[in-house]
Design a protein around this motif. Structure first.
Motif, PDB file in Angstrom:
ATOM      1  N   SER A 137      14.715  -9.120 -10.960  1.00 28.27           N
ATOM      2  CA  SER A 137      15.631  -9.964 -11.579  1.00 28.27           C
ATOM      3  C   SER A 137      15.241 -11.373 -12.007  1.00 28.27           C
ATOM      4  O   SER A 137      15.916 -11.937 -13.129  1.00 28.27           O
ATOM      5  CB  SER A 137      16.670 -10.179 -10.448  1.00 28.27           C
ATOM      6  OG  SER A 137      16.090 -10.741  -9.245  1.00 28.27           O
ATOM      7  N   SER A 138      14.051 -11.946 -11.560  1.00 30.03           N
ATOM      8  CA  SER A 138      13.678 -13.102 -12.207  1.00 30.03           C
ATOM      9  C   SER A 138      12.927 -13.021 -13.519  1.00 30.03           C
ATOM     10  O   SER A 138      13.234 -13.625 -14.491  1.00 30.03           O
ATOM     11  CB  SER A 138      12.657 -13.680 -11.342  1.00 30.03           C
ATOM     12  OG  SER A 138      11.558 -12.887 -11.132  1.00 30.03           O
ATOM     13  N   TYR A 139      12.506 -11.768 -13.858  1.00 31.61           N
ATOM     14  CA  TYR A 139      12.073 -11.289 -15.069  1.00 31.61           C
ATOM     15  C   TYR A 139      13.193 -11.302 -16.010  1.00 31.61           C
ATOM     16  O   TYR A 139      13.213 -11.926 -17.070  1.00 31.61           O
ATOM     17  CB  TYR A 139      10.999  -9.906 -14.882  1.00 31.61           C
ATOM     18  CG  TYR A 139      10.939  -9.487 -16.381  1.00 31.61           C
ATOM     19  CD1 TYR A 139       9.962 -10.008 -17.250  1.00 31.61           C
ATOM     20  CD2 TYR A 139      11.629  -8.416 -16.834  1.00 31.61           C
ATOM     21  CE1 TYR A 139       9.518  -9.419 -18.462  1.00 31.61           C
ATOM     22  CE2 TYR A 139      11.319  -7.839 -17.832  1.00 31.61           C
ATOM     23  CZ  TYR A 139      10.216  -8.258 -18.853  1.00 31.61           C
ATOM     24  OH  TYR A 139      10.257  -7.633 -20.225  1.00 31.61           O
ATOM     25  N   LEU A 140      14.347 -10.589 -15.591  1.00 31.64           N
ATOM     26  CA  LEU A 140      15.341 -10.435 -16.330  1.00 31.64           C
ATOM     27  C   LEU A 140      15.937 -11.700 -16.816  1.00 31.64           C
ATOM     28  O   LEU A 140      16.685 -12.113 -17.712  1.00 31.64           O
ATOM     29  CB  LEU A 140      16.340  -9.629 -15.917  1.00 31.64           C
ATOM     30  CG  LEU A 140      15.841  -8.095 -15.571  1.00 31.64           C
ATOM     31  CD1 LEU A 140      17.058  -7.367 -14.874  1.00 31.64           C
ATOM     32  CD2 LEU A 140      15.739  -7.499 -16.710  1.00 31.64           C
ATOM     33  N   LEU A 141      15.822 -12.567 -15.811  1.00 29.79           N
ATOM     34  CA  LEU A 141      16.651 -14.146 -16.055  1.00 29.79           C
ATOM     35  C   LEU A 141      15.627 -14.909 -16.793  1.00 29.79           C
ATOM     36  O   LEU A 141      16.435 -15.733 -17.712  1.00 29.79           O
ATOM     37  CB  LEU A 141      16.967 -14.619 -14.682  1.00 29.79           C
ATOM     38  CG  LEU A 141      17.891 -14.103 -13.836  1.00 29.79           C
ATOM     39  CD1 LEU A 141      18.214 -14.624 -12.349  1.00 29.79           C
ATOM     40  CD2 LEU A 141      19.314 -14.421 -14.472  1.00 29.79           C
ATOM     41  N   ILE A 142      14.545 -15.086 -16.481  1.00 28.56           N
ATOM     42  CA  ILE A 142      13.649 -15.944 -17.354  1.00 28.56           C
ATOM     43  C   ILE A 142      13.801 -15.414 -18.817  1.00 28.56           C
ATOM     44  O   ILE A 142      13.563 -16.367 -19.572  1.00 28.56           O
ATOM     45  CB  ILE A 142      12.170 -15.814 -16.829  1.00 28.56           C
ATOM     46  CG1 ILE A 142      12.070 -16.334 -15.529  1.00 28.56           C
ATOM     47  CG2 ILE A 142      11.138 -16.473 -17.787  1.00 28.56           C
ATOM     48  CD1 ILE A 142      10.825 -16.170 -14.629  1.00 28.56           C
ATOM     49  N   GLY A 143      13.744 -14.027 -19.171  1.00 27.00           N
ATOM     50  CA  GLY A 143      13.639 -13.601 -20.388  1.00 27.00           C
ATOM     51  C   GLY A 143      15.178 -13.465 -20.987  1.00 27.00           C
ATOM     52  O   GLY A 143      15.400 -12.513 -21.863  1.00 27.00           O
ATOM     53  N   PHE A 144      16.250 -14.150 -20.490  1.00 34.17           N
ATOM     54  CA  PHE A 144      17.564 -13.838 -20.867  1.00 34.17           C
ATOM     55  C   PHE A 144      17.874 -14.131 -22.277  1.00 34.17           C
ATOM     56  O   PHE A 144      18.387 -13.126 -22.758  1.00 34.17           O
ATOM     57  CB  PHE A 144      18.393 -14.834 -19.987  1.00 34.17           C
ATOM     58  CG  PHE A 144      19.867 -14.693 -20.346  1.00 34.17           C
ATOM     59  CD1 PHE A 144      20.542 -13.443 -19.745  1.00 34.17           C
ATOM     60  CD2 PHE A 144      20.640 -15.563 -20.845  1.00 34.17           C
ATOM     61  CE1 PHE A 144      22.065 -13.361 -20.064  1.00 34.17           C
ATOM     62  CE2 PHE A 144      21.906 -15.484 -21.393  1.00 34.17           C
ATOM     63  CZ  PHE A 144      22.909 -14.489 -20.946  1.00 34.17           C
ATOM     64  N   ARG A 222       6.003 -22.180 -18.084  1.00 34.80           N
ATOM     65  CA  ARG A 222       6.573 -21.580 -19.129  1.00 34.80           C
ATOM     66  C   ARG A 222       7.885 -20.673 -18.848  1.00 34.80           C
ATOM     67  O   ARG A 222       8.490 -20.123 -19.738  1.00 34.80           O
ATOM     68  CB  ARG A 222       5.380 -20.426 -19.464  1.00 34.80           C
ATOM     69  CG  ARG A 222       4.149 -20.636 -19.854  1.00 34.80           C
ATOM     70  CD  ARG A 222       2.944 -19.745 -20.119  1.00 34.80           C
ATOM     71  NE  ARG A 222       1.676 -20.149 -20.403  1.00 34.80           N
ATOM     72  CZ  ARG A 222       1.267 -20.499 -21.448  1.00 34.80           C
ATOM     73  NH1 ARG A 222       1.911 -20.202 -22.774  1.00 34.80           N
ATOM     74  NH2 ARG A 222       0.098 -21.015 -21.786  1.00 34.80           N
ATOM     75  N   ALA A 223       8.175 -20.519 -17.453  1.00 32.27           N
ATOM     76  CA  ALA A 223       9.454 -20.049 -17.082  1.00 32.27           C
ATOM     77  C   ALA A 223      10.538 -20.884 -17.513  1.00 32.27           C
ATOM     78  O   ALA A 223      11.893 -20.343 -17.303  1.00 32.27           O
ATOM     79  CB  ALA A 223       9.318 -19.765 -15.756  1.00 32.27           C
ATOM     80  N   MET A 224      10.394 -21.935 -18.140  1.00 32.93           N
ATOM     81  CA  MET A 224      11.622 -23.003 -18.648  1.00 32.93           C
ATOM     82  C   MET A 224      12.242 -22.331 -19.749  1.00 32.93           C
ATOM     83  O   MET A 224      13.211 -23.013 -20.334  1.00 32.93           O
ATOM     84  CB  MET A 224      11.027 -24.300 -18.887  1.00 32.93           C
ATOM     85  CG  MET A 224      10.547 -25.018 -17.784  1.00 32.93           C
ATOM     86  SD  MET A 224      11.872 -25.368 -16.410  1.00 32.93           S
ATOM     87  CE  MET A 224      11.148 -23.907 -15.305  1.00 32.93           C
ATOM     88  N   ALA A 225      11.533 -21.222 -20.351  1.00 31.72           N
ATOM     89  CA  ALA A 225      12.325 -20.696 -21.597  1.00 31.72           C
ATOM     90  C   ALA A 225      13.711 -19.862 -20.987  1.00 31.72           C
ATOM     91  O   ALA A 225      14.600 -19.811 -21.978  1.00 31.72           O
ATOM     92  CB  ALA A 225      11.521 -19.330 -22.111  1.00 31.72           C
ATOM     93  N   GLY A 226      14.136 -19.706 -19.758  1.00 30.14           N
ATOM     94  CA  GLY A 226      15.447 -19.421 -19.373  1.00 30.14           C
ATOM     95  C   GLY A 226      16.512 -20.512 -19.327  1.00 30.14           C
ATOM     96  O   GLY A 226      16.264 -21.628 -19.258  1.00 30.14           O
ATOM     97  N   PRO A 227      17.632 -20.152 -19.167  1.00 33.30           N
ATOM     98  CA  PRO A 227      18.889 -21.125 -19.061  1.00 33.30           C
ATOM     99  C   PRO A 227      18.604 -21.977 -18.065  1.00 33.30           C
ATOM    100  O   PRO A 227      17.852 -21.568 -16.834  1.00 33.30           O
ATOM    101  CB  PRO A 227      20.173 -20.104 -18.785  1.00 33.30           C
ATOM    102  CG  PRO A 227      19.554 -18.734 -19.289  1.00 33.30           C
ATOM    103  CD  PRO A 227      18.228 -18.670 -19.127  1.00 33.30           C
TER     104      PRO A 227
END
Length: 605
Positions: A137-144, A222-227
């Motif tokens: 789910s974190s993968y899906l959220l970071i790549g939202f 790098r995970a800051m790409a998510g909302p």
């Protein structure tokens, strides 16, 4: 229904409902979060009254799946529920104009449900399942926002880094279950000797991946790409917290050797990522580096043998860091950027938001009477009381100093500059969620004595720790406000802005070798394929040749013999006419041939 089941199933059922109805995602998400929050509060209330809950589900033979609400797990469940509920309130405004609200809120609820399962898991098998779900789910959220440049690579890097470190957890769990003969976490915590050392180090590897500890810290920035709501949730009480929670829960089993390694890794991380935050040019990436630094402090406390200090800082940090991220999201909407050069004076655009952001920043720095002061004091006191006090206390004080410096730098940039007013859609919801978390960041310190009572553990008072911690925090704030980060870091600034990568860092040591191995495998596969293909072609050609030889050679000869025999038989049939004179003539001719043959034979021999 059992309160444990409600805490997990409430957000999960609302996720299913959102996907089925395809409407009112924010309202349904808030309803699921609210019901789950009430269930978690009920579990915590029962824990304060001395009641523990357990839910047993079918599992492997002699290894049932367990969900337990002990004082520790009930406290963590409530923390997850409170933070996620307020973040979802904020998200109702933040995502108001986004066309993918259904997918966003459904995935957020899946994440919350998985995190609740993780903190309430009473056996290793269920914990592993929940660990996998939060990774997915974190993968899906970071790549939202996967259509934006760089988002998919950031999500993939986060997923692969944490998944690689997760191997440590898997191997450790296999070792513990094999040694104890049970998957019950409470039973396996009685493991000792070399088994505990090996399992503890493997658990530490898994915690380093999830909590972004050096050298595995790069993925978090790098995970800051998510909302922004995703960043606030993942960086506060959920994904990144999972590593620290793992070590806090298993701390009774960890031997001195493992604790020392954990403390050193945490200390190095708090200094390295603190300097990265001080040199950052993006506000969200600064906060991400700060997250790694603060979890490094928690590892120092665990390594010092006082997991309660780490737990208190985890609780305080959850409210503080989520407040900071939500404030950063408002500033981002105000200026359409998170770059610090674009955010100059953004605090003047929204004075109330800036006030909440400043309170959270001061709490993180460790200024009394805010919650961060008490948790930082507990960590420094733990470091001073450890056998390696000189080393661990140095790390803790350096981390505190750097925290003050980079938070003061952020506050100075946000306040000093021209005001630009812009209307922000959904600001009311965003402000409500932010206000709730800032309030917690301010007052949570008052609840720490009750938490100590709940867990039947007390922290020792240390006046020196308070003096040193407050001095380091004030020094850091002063330096960060009056001296630019460039001057503070000096020649280390370029290196800090590159994430202190050594010889290319993660790309050189991990990504490029992995890609080279993949290319080698591809070349090997192609070589084997071509070889097999050539052999196959040769076999087919040989088969065709044999088939032609069969068709035109052996088969032709056999068929010719058959045809000759049939023809001979047909001719022989004409001799059988049934006429006596012909039969007599044939007899005479035959007899004559026999006599001639005999005479010739006699003459020859």
């Amino acid at each position: 229904m059992n309160l444990i089941a409600i805490a997990i199933l409430a957000p999960l059922s609302m996720m299913v409902l959102i996907l089925l109805l395809r409407r009112l995602p924010a309202a349904l998400a808030l309803l699921g979060a609210a019901v789950g929050l009430l269930a978690s509060i009920g579990l915590l209330s029962n824990a304060f009254n001395g009641m523990s809950s357990e839910l047993i589900l079918p599992g492997l033979p002699d290894m049932p799946l367990r969900l337990v609400a002990t004082p520790l797990t009930a406290l963590l469940s409530t923390l997850v529920a409170v933070v996620s509920s307020l973040v979802l309130v904020y998200a109702a405004g933040y995502m108001k104009q986004d066309n993918e609200k259904i997918r966003f809120f459904a995935t957020m609820l899946l994440f919350v449900s998985a995190m609740q399962t993780l903190v309430l898991a009473g056996d290793w098998i269920l914990l592993l399942a929940a660990w996998e779900l939060i990774g997915l789910s974190s993968y899906l959220l970071i790549g939202f926002w996967y259509r934006r440049p760089g988002v998919r690579s950031a999500a993939t890097r986060a997923f692969l880094t944490t998944r690689s470190a997760d191997l440590g957890l898997y191997i450790a769990v296999f070792i513990l279950i094999a040694h104890a003969g049970s998957s019950d976490i409470a039973v396996t915590l009685n493991t000792g000797g070399n088994t505990a050392v090996v399992a503890g180090l493997l658990l530490l590897v898994a915690a380093m991946g999830k909590s972004a500890q050096t050298p595995l810290h790069d993925w978090l920035q790098r995970a800051m790409a998510g909302p922004t709501p995703v960043s606030a949730l993942l960086h506060s009480a959920t994904l990144v917290a999972a590593g620290a929670i793992l070590l806090i829960r298993t701390a009774p089993m960890l031997p001195a050797e493992t604790l020392l390694v954990a403390a050193i890794i945490g200390g190095i991380t708090t200094v390295v990522t603190g300097m990265i935050a001080l040199g950052e040019r993006d506000l969200k990436r600064l906060l991400a580096a700060s997250t790694s630094s603060q979890y490094g402090l928690m590892l120092v406390a665990v390594g010092a043998g006082v997991p309660l200090a780490a737990l208190l800082h985890l609780i305080a940090h959850a409210a503080i860091k989520s407040s900071l991220f939500l404030g950063a999201g408002v500033f981002q909407h105000s200026r359409e950027s998170t770059m610090l050069t674009e955010l100059k004076g953004a605090g003047r655009d929204r004075p109330l938001v800036f006030s909440g952001f400043a309170l959270a920043a001061l709490a993180l720095a460790g200024i009394p009477p805010l919650s961060g002061f008490f948790s930082k004091d507990a960590i420094i006191a733990a470091a001073l009381s450890s056998p390696n006090a000189w080393l661990l206390a140095s790390f803790a004080l350096a981390g505190t100093l750097l925290t003050g410096a980079y938070m003061a730098r952020a506050l100075r940039i946000l306040w000093r500059g021209d005001r630009q007013h812009r209307n922000i859609a959904g600001l009311g919801w965003m402000g409500a969620g932010l206000a709730g978390l800032v309030t917690l960041a301010v007052i949570l310190g008052a609840a720490f004595p009750s938490i100590e009572t709940l867990l039947h553990t007390a922290l020792s008072e240390n006046t020196l720790a308070r003096i040193l911690g407050l001095g380091a925090a004030l020094s850091g704030l002063t330096l960060g406000w009056f001296i630019a980060g460039r001057r503070l870091l000096g020649p280390l600034l370029p290196w800090a802005q590159q994430g202190f990568a050594i010889a290319g860092g993660f790309d050189t040591w991990m990504v490029r070798p992995a890609l080279a191995m993949a290319r080698s495998c591809e070349q090997l596969e192609r070589g084997l394929y071509n070889t097999v293909l050539a052999v196959g072609r040769s076999g087919l050609a040989m088969g065709r040749t044999i088939r032609r030889s069969d068709d035109q050679g052996i088969d032709g000869l056999i068929f010719s013999l058959v045809r000759g025999t049939v023809a001979l038989g047909q001719r022989a049939r004409t001799l059988q006419s049934g006429l006596i004179h012909r039969e007599m003539a044939i007899t005479v001719v035959g007899t004559a041939l026999i006599l001639v043959t005999l005479l010739v034979t006699l003459l020859v021999y």
